[in-house]
Motif scaffolding. Sequence first.
Motif, PDB file in Angstrom:
ATOM      1  N   GLN A  17      -1.751  -2.820   1.340  1.00 41.94           N
ATOM      2  CA  GLN A  17      -1.297  -3.313   0.032  1.00 41.94           C
ATOM      3  C   GLN A  17       0.202  -3.061  -0.140  1.00 41.94           C
ATOM      4  O   GLN A  17       0.939  -3.925  -0.615  1.00 41.94           O
ATOM      5  N   TYR A  18       0.647  -1.878   0.237  1.00 42.92           N
ATOM      6  CA  TYR A  18       2.061  -1.527   0.137  1.00 42.92           C
ATOM      7  C   TYR A  18       2.902  -2.492   0.966  1.00 42.92           C
ATOM      8  O   TYR A  18       3.885  -3.047   0.494  1.00 42.92           O
ATOM      9  N   LYS A  19       2.486  -2.701   2.216  1.00 45.33           N
ATOM     10  CA  LYS A  19       3.226  -3.602   3.116  1.00 45.33           C
ATOM     11  C   LYS A  19       3.208  -5.024   2.579  1.00 45.33           C
ATOM     12  O   LYS A  19       4.194  -5.753   2.668  1.00 45.33           O
ATOM     13  N   PHE A  20       2.080  -5.434   2.001  1.00 40.96           N
ATOM     14  CA  PHE A  20       1.943  -6.772   1.425  1.00 40.96           C
ATOM     15  C   PHE A  20       2.898  -6.943   0.248  1.00 40.96           C
ATOM     16  O   PHE A  20       3.616  -7.934   0.139  1.00 40.96           O
ATOM     17  N   LEU A  21       2.947  -5.948  -0.626  1.00 42.04           N
ATOM     18  CA  LEU A  21       3.848  -6.005  -1.789  1.00 42.04           C
ATOM     19  C   LEU A  21       5.312  -6.043  -1.339  1.00 42.04           C
ATOM     20  O   LEU A  21       6.141  -6.730  -1.946  1.00 42.04           O
ATOM     21  N   PHE A  28       6.597  -9.504  -0.524  1.00 38.32           N
ATOM     22  CA  PHE A  28       6.912 -10.321  -1.693  1.00 38.32           C
ATOM     23  C   PHE A  28       8.085  -9.765  -2.487  1.00 38.32           C
ATOM     24  O   PHE A  28       8.389 -10.244  -3.576  1.00 38.32           O
ATOM     25  N   GLY A  29       8.707  -8.743  -1.938  1.00 39.91           N
ATOM     26  CA  GLY A  29       9.896  -8.188  -2.586  1.00 39.91           C
ATOM     27  C   GLY A  29       9.588  -7.369  -3.832  1.00 39.91           C
ATOM     28  O   GLY A  29      10.484  -7.074  -4.617  1.00 39.91           O
ATOM     29  N   LEU A  30       8.317  -7.043  -4.014  1.00 38.66           N
ATOM     30  CA  LEU A  30       7.951  -6.277  -5.214  1.00 38.66           C
ATOM     31  C   LEU A  30       8.246  -4.789  -5.025  1.00 38.66           C
ATOM     32  O   LEU A  30       8.380  -4.055  -6.000  1.00 38.66           O
ATOM     33  N   ILE A  31       8.334  -4.376  -3.790  1.00 37.95           N
ATOM     34  CA  ILE A  31       8.717  -2.995  -3.495  1.00 37.95           C
ATOM     35  C   ILE A  31       9.911  -3.054  -2.563  1.00 37.95           C
ATOM     36  O   ILE A  31       9.864  -3.742  -1.548  1.00 37.95           O
TER      37      ILE A  31
END
Length: 122
Positions: free
Chosen positions: A94-98, A101-104
């Motif tokens: 989930q972290y890598k996915f976010l 998308f530039g969310l993290i």
Amino acid sequence: MSLTKKQRQQVFEKYGEKCAYCGCELKKGWHADHIEPVERDMRTNKMWRPERDVIENINPSCPSCNIHKHSLTLEQFREQIAYHIEAMNKRSTQYKFLKKFGLIKETGEKVVFYFEKVENDQ
Ligand SMILES: [Zn+2]
């Protein structure tokens, strides 16, 4: 040490009623943290570094920072926080996915504690 009511208020106000580490507003149930850790023998409850059990060595902390810091020194705590990013990159899809998308965004910046920022501003 068990703080007197006056000392506890003094610690609470040390950094403007904020957590010395993350800088969040302290709420009811805040913790008094030993900056340089004081450890106890679990069996006898005897303190290993009693000279560190003084008010000058106590910072106001939110429960989350105090629990994460536990018996770490400041530098160990700083390293541990930085290590969370590495751990998230290894374990959390989930972290890598976010991140995709530039969310993290990882800054790669050194962890600076709130009290250090406050002291540098003075
Ligand atoms: Zn905190």
